[in-house]
Design a protein around this motif. Structure first.
Motif, short mmCIF file in Angstrom:
data_model
loop_
_atom_site.label_atom_id
_atom_site.label_comp_id
_atom_site.label_asym_id
_atom_site.label_seq_id
_atom_site.Cartn_x
_atom_site.Cartn_y
_atom_site.Cartn_z
N PHE A 95 38.34 37.86 35.95
CA PHE A 95 38.92 37.51 34.65
C PHE A 95 40.41 37.82 34.63
CE2 PHE A 95 34.47 38.60 33.39
CZ PHE A 95 34.10 37.34 32.97
N GLU A 96 41.16 36.91 34.06
CA GLU A 96 42.59 37.15 33.85
C GLU A 96 42.77 37.85 32.50
OE1 GLU A 96 46.38 34.47 34.82
OE2 GLU A 96 45.27 33.76 33.06
N ASP A 97 43.50 38.94 32.51
CA ASP A 97 43.69 39.72 31.27
C ASP A 97 45.13 40.22 31.21
OD1 ASP A 97 43.10 41.03 28.90
OD2 ASP A 97 42.38 42.84 29.90
N ILE A 98 46.04 39.29 30.99
CA ILE A 98 47.47 39.61 31.00
C ILE A 98 47.81 40.60 29.89
CG2 ILE A 98 49.79 38.64 30.89
CD1 ILE A 98 48.11 37.69 33.27
N ASP A 99 47.14 40.48 28.74
CA ASP A 99 47.47 41.34 27.59
C ASP A 99 46.71 42.66 27.60
OD1 ASP A 99 49.20 39.37 26.52
OD2 ASP A 99 47.46 38.30 25.71
N GLY A 100 45.81 42.85 28.55
CA GLY A 100 45.09 44.12 28.65
C GLY A 100 44.13 44.37 27.51
N VAL A 101 43.44 43.33 27.04
CA VAL A 101 42.55 43.51 25.89
C VAL A 101 41.10 43.76 26.29
CG1 VAL A 101 44.02 42.09 24.43
CG2 VAL A 101 42.13 41.02 25.68
N PRO A 103 37.90 45.64 27.90
CA PRO A 103 37.61 47.06 28.09
C PRO A 103 37.68 47.45 29.57
CG PRO A 103 35.59 45.84 27.62
CD PRO A 103 36.73 44.90 27.38
N ALA A 104 38.21 48.63 29.85
CA ALA A 104 38.34 49.09 31.23
C ALA A 104 37.00 49.19 31.93
CB ALA A 104 39.05 50.46 31.25
N GLY A 111 31.08 43.65 41.35
CA GLY A 111 31.37 42.23 41.45
C GLY A 111 32.35 41.70 40.42
N VAL A 112 32.87 42.57 39.53
CA VAL A 112 33.79 42.13 38.48
C VAL A 112 35.20 42.62 38.80
CG1 VAL A 112 34.38 42.22 36.03
CG2 VAL A 112 31.98 42.11 36.74
N LEU A 113 36.17 41.72 38.76
CA LEU A 113 37.57 42.07 38.99
C LEU A 113 38.40 41.60 37.80
CD1 LEU A 113 38.02 41.04 42.73
CD2 LEU A 113 37.68 43.34 41.84
N ILE A 114 39.40 42.38 37.42
CA ILE A 114 40.31 42.03 36.33
C ILE A 114 41.69 41.81 36.91
CG2 ILE A 114 41.26 42.70 34.11
CD1 ILE A 114 38.24 42.38 34.06
N ARG A 115 42.28 40.66 36.64
CA ARG A 115 43.64 40.36 37.09
C ARG A 115 44.60 40.48 35.91
NH1 ARG A 115 42.46 41.47 42.03
NH2 ARG A 115 41.46 39.82 43.26
N LEU A 489 30.08 48.99 51.65
CA LEU A 489 28.74 48.92 51.06
C LEU A 489 28.76 48.27 49.68
CD1 LEU A 489 27.39 52.44 52.11
CD2 LEU A 489 26.57 50.22 52.94
N GLY A 490 29.94 47.81 49.25
CA GLY A 490 30.04 47.16 47.95
C GLY A 490 30.20 48.12 46.79
N LEU A 491 30.62 49.34 47.10
CA LEU A 491 30.74 50.38 46.07
C LEU A 491 32.20 50.67 45.72
CD1 LEU A 491 27.98 52.76 47.49
CD2 LEU A 491 27.81 51.30 45.47
N GLY A 492 33.06 49.69 45.95
CA GLY A 492 34.48 49.90 45.70
C GLY A 492 34.80 50.22 44.25
N ALA A 493 34.17 49.49 43.32
CA ALA A 493 34.45 49.73 41.90
C ALA A 493 33.99 51.12 41.49
CB ALA A 493 33.75 48.67 41.04
N ALA A 494 32.80 51.51 41.95
CA ALA A 494 32.31 52.86 41.64
C ALA A 494 33.21 53.91 42.25
CB ALA A 494 30.87 53.01 42.14
N MET A 495 33.67 53.66 43.48
CA MET A 495 34.56 54.60 44.15
C MET A 495 35.86 54.76 43.37
SD MET A 495 36.26 54.03 47.91
CE MET A 495 37.26 52.63 47.36
N ASN A 496 36.42 53.65 42.92
CA ASN A 496 37.69 53.70 42.21
C ASN A 496 37.58 54.39 40.86
OD1 ASN A 496 38.92 52.40 44.33
ND2 ASN A 496 38.74 50.36 43.42
#
Length: 803
Positions: A95-101, A103-104, A111-115, A489-496
């Protein structure tokens, strides 16, 4: 869009979003979808004369996010109502979220990334189109023409899996990767990660889409998915590869119709190259195909591409095949419409390559036969040395072969999952591994080693995580390794998120056997050799119970440290408890007993501090266990002796396993053993960097000595690089560059991921120096080099060697 606009107006009237922002998230996979929805809503409001107040409200309270979706779900075989599933892709939703609206917490979902910056999501789309969609498009026409009705042909074990995988790897390496490197700001590693994710999905047992379904709208797909890569390559002054020429030729052959068999104005009939007798008629997207009879219906826009190509009817009836010149003219008509101003000698040569490939198929060769020929020609083609020579340069090929080679891990401390508690895996075991525990003691304040070890494992792991990863930057190789494997292992988001809870929950959900299989697959490991100790009271019951396990994945080694140390007390006690006499012959019987159970690859031991051999016996009633037991038994069973040299055990006993140290060892015993036992094979690795040169020279002087691995404290990038370069210079490809020494299953991922990169750099440096002499290297040469020093080739050759 009318319903969405009405819903938003209802929110306005109900004052439901006075102090909040409404996010509209689209899951239709079209670039700029959020912008398109915003325009459609605005147009609807204008049409209905909703007033400037409504328009202003929507503009100030609603964000239409651009998005990218990458989630393809087929159906289970025999039941179209039940979806087939695959592991969650790394970029399932962007998802593109230029305005940062947003939720973190959304970005913490797998599998979800925020640009958050303009243009970022455009690169995601470009990567998906050129890699995932491009690879699909480059493959399915050859599959369909070969009677392969779906992409399950990529799955491991399928008839053409090997050649198809080499094909897509080469399209990516030679064409897609350099084109994307030139255009995008994404790093090469980021581009490669997208490809690796897609490659794994293609080969996954629960992923597979219909080949004919993907062939729809062929000309548009050629223009959108493949032509950008071809065009960028040509405009950069390079040639598209023979693999890309094959992709275009297969697509054009698919679009060649039997003119007399046209179904309607836009629906035509084509003919497969390889009929499938057992197939019955099937449907795809409103069209039919029958592989038993060898025909399929297809549509392609206005049919202009098919009209430009020769009619398949006369060719099918064994009339003259068009010449290459005639095919070039037809192909040029098709490609010129994609980019009318494209011209030049490379463009002309590319068209000719497509025509020559297409002609081979038209003359009766199956697409898979033609592809096999392309692969063989590529393997034997001389690779340009110059870094200006494009994607085919030596460095790129070496990196690719190092990345792809399936490795044999000749020494680990792993156990199969069937051995229960002895099989160590999960994040708590990883964080309490002795590398990190020693680093923790160095950085911790206020907790003594004894108090630390008295804590439950999870609390120990929490302390290590906090001290090394939260309170300080995690820059050590051991810390980097944990981060690498969690990402793999696909745990990047949890790691971060820096929260171990989701990571622990993920591990708790894993079936141990399937997790082990997946870890081996991700790490590219064919098999590991365990360390099996008959003197270990915890391990022996597992063998006494004859627990079955996968011996193709886990091979055995018989560890005999007490015998190498001449520890008669330990040895005689174990021998007697096993029912044998405490004599030399009883010791040999003891080893026979365990060798029959283990079926070991070799005998192995870690030398004690200040080890030397031969030595004068201090006690007359104690036998020489090396000379009277180990050597005769090794000779009797034709088993090599593996020595790990240079550890100082319990240098700091308070640290327990984390307290072992290192010494510069006397390697005189290695010389003695090799000289006095020319019929026995010896494998040796050393712990001290200072011993590496001497050991490598010994490997050059004794044909019964094999140098292996970068062990323990040498398993750091700087030392691996220097050691491998030294060995290549002195030994050629006649050594085993690395072993993991893993104790925790997932460590296979980071140790081999990191080692592949480092070993590739060492090979590149050495090969490029040799290439300066004018020696021509082929891809087959470089594949052989990677196989020998990384893939177990040198190891298995030495094991089979006759002395």
């Amino acid at each position: 869009m009318s319903h969405l606009a009405q819903l938003l107006l209802a929110f306005k009237e109900a004052r439901a979003a006075e102090d909040a922002t409404i996010s509209v998230l689209c899951t239709d996979n079209v670039p700029g979808n959020g912008d398109a929805i915003a325009e459609a809503v605005a147009a609807y409001l204008e049409e209905r004369d909703a007033g400037s107040d409504a328009v202003d409200w929507v503009q100030s309270h609603v964000v239409f996010h651009n998005s990218m979706v990458d989630r393809i779900t087929s159906h289970r075989e025999g039941d179209p109502d039940v979806p087939s599933t695959e592991p969650l892709p790394a970029k399932a939703l962007v998802f593109e979220d230029i305005d940062g609206v947003l939720p973190a917490s959304l970005a913490e979902q797998p599998g979800v990334l925020i640009r958050r910056f303009p243009g970022e999501i455009d690169e995601d789309h470009e990567l998906k189109l050129c890699i995932a969609n491009g690879i699909h498009t480059a493959s399915v026409y050859a599959l369909a023409l070969s009677g392969l009705a779906d992409t399950k042909a990529f799955r491991e074990g399928a008839e053409f899996s090997g050649i198809l995988t080499q094909y897509v790897d080469s399209v990516f390496l030679y064409d897609i990767l350099p084109a994307l490197r030139a255009k995008l700001s994404s790093s090469e590693e980021e581009i490669r990660e997208v490809y690796e994710d897609w490659r794994a999905r293609l080969r996954h047992p629960h992923f597979g889409l219909g080949s004919f379904f993907i062939t729809q709208n062929s000309t548009i797909k050629l223009q959108v998915r493949l032509w950008p890569t071809i065009s960028r390559t040509l405009r950069s002054g390079q040639m598209p590869s023979s693999f890309m020429a094959f992709a275009v030729a297969a697509m054009l052959r698919f679009l060649m119709s039997e003119g007399a068999s046209r179904v309607s104005k836009t629906k035509m009939v084509g003919r497969v190259c390889v009929p499938v007798r057992t197939h019955s008629e099937a449907m795809y997207a409103g069209k039919r195909y029958n592989l038993a009879q060898g025909w399929y219906e297809f549509e392609d826009g206005d049919g202009a591409t098919s009209a430009a190509l020769p009619d398949l009817g006369p060719i099918s009836h064994h009339q003259a095949c068009p010449s290459v010149k005639q095919l070039c003219a037809s192909i040029a008509m098709v490609l010129d419409k994609l980019e009318p101003k494209m011209e030049g000698p490379r463009y002309t040569l590319f068209i000719r390559r497509v025509a020559e490939t297409l002609q081979k198929i038209l003359r009766g060769a199956s697409p898979m036969e033609v592809l096999a020929e392309v692969v063989d020609e590529d393997l034997d083609a001389v690779i340009p040395r110059s870094r200006e020579a494009g994607a085919g340069k030596l460095a790129d090929i070496i990196q690719e072969e190092a990345r792809r080679v399936t490795v044999i891990d000749v020494h680990t401390h792993l156990f199969p999952p069937e051995f229960g508690e002895l099989c160590l895996y999960n994040v708590d075991e990883l964080l309490t591994y002795h590398y990190l525990v020693a680093e923790f003691f160095e950085s911790s304040d206020g907790i003594a080693p004894a108090d630390f070890y008295a804590l439950p494992k999870q609390e120990q792991a929490d302390l290590v995580w906090k001290a090394i990863f939260i309170e300080r930057p995690p820059v050590s190789e051991a810390a980097r390794g944990v981060l690498t494997l969690l990402r793999r292992l696909g745990l990047g988001a949890a790691m971060n998120s820096r929260d171990l809870g989701p990571v622990r929950a993920w591990f708790a959900d894993q079936d141990p056997i399937r997790h082990a299989e997946r870890t081996f697959q991700l790490a590219g490991v064919k098999y590991v050799v365990m360390t099996n100790i008959p003197f270990d009271a915890k391990e022996c019951p597992k063998w006494d119970a004859r627990i079955p396990f996968n011996r193709d994945m886990f091979k055995t080694a018989l560890r005999v440290d007490p015998m190498l140390m001449n520890d008669w007390s330990t040895v005689s006690t174990a021998v007697q408890e096993a029912g044998f006499e405490a004599t030399v012959e009883g010791c040999i019987e003891y080893l026979r007993h365990w060798a029959d159970i283990y079926v070991p690859e070799y005998l192995m031991a870690s030398t004690p501090h200040n080890f030397d051999y031969p030595v004068t016996k201090n006690a007359p009633d104690v036998p020489d266990l090396v000379g009277e037991v180990l050597v005769p038994f090794a000779r009797e069973r034709s088993l090599p002796l593996f020595f790990k040299v240079g550890a100082v055990r319990a240098l700091n006993p308070d640290y327990r396993m984390a307290g072992d140290g290192i010494e510069v060892a006397d390697l005189g015993f290695v010389t003695y053993m090799c000289k006095t036992n020319p019929d026995l094979k010896f494998f040796v690795t050393v712990l001290s960097r200072d011993n590496q040169h001497e050991l490598t020279v010994l490997g050059n002087k004794f044909r019964n000595l094999h140098v292996y691995g970068c062990w323990w404290y040498c398993n750091n990038p700087s030392i691996i690089a220097d050691t491998t370069k030294l060995r290549l210079e002195l030994l050629g490809p006649n050594f085993t560059a690395q072993h993991s020494d893993c104790r925790v299953l997932e460590q296979l991922l980071y140790k081999w991921d990191h080692s592949r990169v480092i070993l590739a750099k060492a090979m590149i440096e050495q090969v490029e120096d040799v290439a300066k002499t004018g020696w021509p290297f082929t891809r087959r040469d470089l594949r052989h080099l990677a196989h020998r020093i990384m893939g177990g080739g040198a190891y298995e050759d030495f094991m089979a060697k006759k002395l």
